[in-house]
Write an enzyme that holds these catalytic residues in place. Structure first.
Site, PDB file in Angstrom:
ATOM      1  N   GLU A 216      34.825  -1.362  28.018  1.00  0.00           N
ATOM      2  CA  GLU A 216      35.972  -0.502  27.699  1.00  0.00           C
ATOM      3  C   GLU A 216      37.008  -1.368  26.969  1.00  0.00           C
ATOM      4  O   GLU A 216      37.218  -2.532  27.322  1.00  0.00           O
ATOM      5  CB  GLU A 216      36.584   0.058  28.993  1.00  0.00           C
ATOM      6  CG  GLU A 216      37.747   1.014  28.733  1.00  0.00           C
ATOM      7  CD  GLU A 216      38.353   1.589  30.026  1.00  0.00           C
ATOM      8  OE1 GLU A 216      38.323   0.898  31.055  1.00  0.00           O
ATOM      9  OE2 GLU A 216      38.848   2.733  29.984  1.00  0.00           O
TER      10      GLU A 216
ATOM     11  N   LYS B 218      36.685   9.560  27.108  1.00  0.00           N
ATOM     12  CA  LYS B 218      36.884   9.425  28.565  1.00  0.00           C
ATOM     13  C   LYS B 218      37.395  10.744  29.141  1.00  0.00           C
ATOM     14  O   LYS B 218      38.419  11.280  28.700  1.00  0.00           O
ATOM     15  CB  LYS B 218      37.863   8.289  28.834  1.00  0.00           C
ATOM     16  CG  LYS B 218      37.988   7.882  30.292  1.00  0.00           C
ATOM     17  CD  LYS B 218      38.842   6.600  30.361  1.00  0.00           C
ATOM     18  CE  LYS B 218      38.947   6.036  31.756  1.00  0.00           C
ATOM     19  NZ  LYS B 218      39.725   4.787  31.775  1.00  0.00           N
TER      20      LYS B 218
ATOM     21  N   CYS C   9      34.634   3.838  32.596  1.00  0.00           N
ATOM     22  CA  CYS C   9      35.404   3.293  33.708  1.00  0.00           C
ATOM     23  C   CYS C   9      35.688   4.312  34.824  1.00  0.00           C
ATOM     24  O   CYS C   9      34.803   4.604  35.608  1.00  0.00           O
ATOM     25  CB  CYS C   9      36.696   2.661  33.179  1.00  0.00           C
ATOM     26  SG  CYS C   9      37.325   1.400  34.308  1.00  0.00           S
TER      27      CYS C   9
HETATM   28  O1  LIG Z   1      39.181   3.901  39.151  1.00  0.00           O
HETATM   29  C1  LIG Z   1      39.621   2.759  39.253  1.00  0.00           C
HETATM   30  O2  LIG Z   1      39.894   2.251  40.339  1.00  0.00           O
HETATM   31  C2  LIG Z   1      39.843   1.898  38.031  1.00  0.00           C
HETATM   32  C3  LIG Z   1      39.681   2.651  36.779  1.00  0.00           C
HETATM   33  C4  LIG Z   1      40.106   1.934  35.581  1.00  0.00           C
HETATM   34  O3  LIG Z   1      40.488   0.793  35.616  1.00  0.00           O
HETATM   35  C5  LIG Z   1      40.042   2.620  34.296  1.00  0.00           C
HETATM   36  O4  LIG Z   1      39.611   3.784  34.242  1.00  0.00           O
HETATM   37  O5  LIG Z   1      40.381   1.996  33.276  1.00  0.00           O
END
Ligand SMILES: O=C(O)CCC(=O)C(=O)O
Length: 307
Positions: free
Chosen positions: A69, A142, A188
């Site tokens: 990401e 996303k 993510c």
């Molecule tokens: O869900 C999480 O704990 C982290 C998610 C995250 O860092 C993101 O989506 O960029």
């Protein structure tokens, strides 16, 4: 030579939810490369490093390479708008061109992590997938934005900067018949939602790739657990790729890019430093796991759906 395509040329294929697993006939085993890179505030430098890391993965035999990401841009609101590119105007998008050219020249599939995309006056956190012909095969924005407020620990509101995607990846016939099988993409925080992974399983995915950038607050407790859970629940491969901890910006990144197999086993992983993970995927493990433990047949939809 760079192969070009437009996202409008992507053919939408809707698959029946009950579609059976079809292992590509020309391959069951291949190597995947996970490029865990340090991200700087110099986009051209990030592009050059990603290009080199892809090359190194290919040298190690990888036929599928995954980036993280926000690999071309620090994970910070100070940079998202400045670094954003419009993929519809691909000739003006250095990131699109580099990924397309790398996929084509190496003859591999690249899950291009995620980068800021500008489209229709909005910013999206977007992953583009390129096939061995260099053409864009899938694009995922996303879906679940990372908004969190844990007093004294972490506050982050991704929805202040990005709009959420509402599209699922668009798959072409060529893509899922390619030598690396059928791929689902999440970015993510998308990994926290088992429904998305189950949707991909229903569509016959062999592997779900999650470019990520978990932070040190939630990463230690959950990053590995969730990868293993998504893989074990759905009896498929899960691959994750993160930037390294020493990336620019105030966001402390967890790292730990990992490949998990269909029984939930960790096949390969890393620490938080800059590295390249190369590991073998063997799709015959999916069939073996599903035959020995036929979760699909054991499911009690009559119970879950009737309440
Ligand atoms: O869900 C999480 O704990 C982290 C998610 C995250 O860092 C993101 O989506 O960029």
């Amino acid at each position: 030579m760079m192969a070009s395509s437009t996202s409008s040329s992507i053919e939408h294929i809707m698959l029946a939810a009950s579609e059976q697993l079809q292992v590509p006939s020309n391959i069951t085993k291949f190597k995947i490369g996970l490029c865990q890179l340090s991200v700087t505030s110099e986009k051209n430098h990030n592009l050059a490093c990603a290009c080199n890391s892809i090359k190194a993965a290919v040298k190690c035999g990888a036929r599928l390479v995954v980036l993280s990401e926000m690999w071309n841009c620090p994970y910070s609101n100070d940079y998202f708008a400045k670094f954003a590119e419009d993929f519809e105007n691909e000739d003006a998008s250095p990131t699109f061109s580099m990924l397309s050219e790398a996929a084509c020249s190496h003859g591999i599939t690249i899950v291009g992590g995620s980068v800021p995309e500008s489209s229709d006056g909005q910013l999206y956190n977007t992953s583009c997938v390129f096939g061995p012909d260099g053409k864009l095969k899938a694009k995922h924005r996303k879906v679940h934005l990372f908004d969190i407020e844990i007093p004294g620990d972490i506050t982050f509101k991704e929805s202040d900067f990005f709009a959420a995607g509402d599209n699922q990846p668009l798959w072409t016939q060529q893509f899922f018949n390619a030598d690396v099988g059928r791929i689902g993409i999440g970015i993510c925080h998308d990994i926290r939602f088992p429904e998305l992974a189950a949707l991909y399983r229903g569509k016959g995915a062999h592997i779900i790739c999650y470019p990520g950038a978990f932070n040190i607050s939630t990463g230690e407790l959950l990053w590995e657990v969730m990868q293993r859970a998504r893989a074990a629940d759905n009896q498929l491969f899960v691959a994750t790729c993160s930037p390294s901890r020493d990336s620019s910006g105030s966001y402390a990144i967890w790292g730990h890019s990992t490949l998990v197999g269909p029984s939930g086993e960790i096949i390969a992983t890393s620490g938080h430093e800059e590295t390249l993970v190369v590991a073998e995927i063997d799709y015959s493990k999916i069939e073996l796991q599903r035959k020995g433990l036929p979760l699909d047949k054991q499911k009690r939809a009559d119970i879950y759906l009737s309440r």
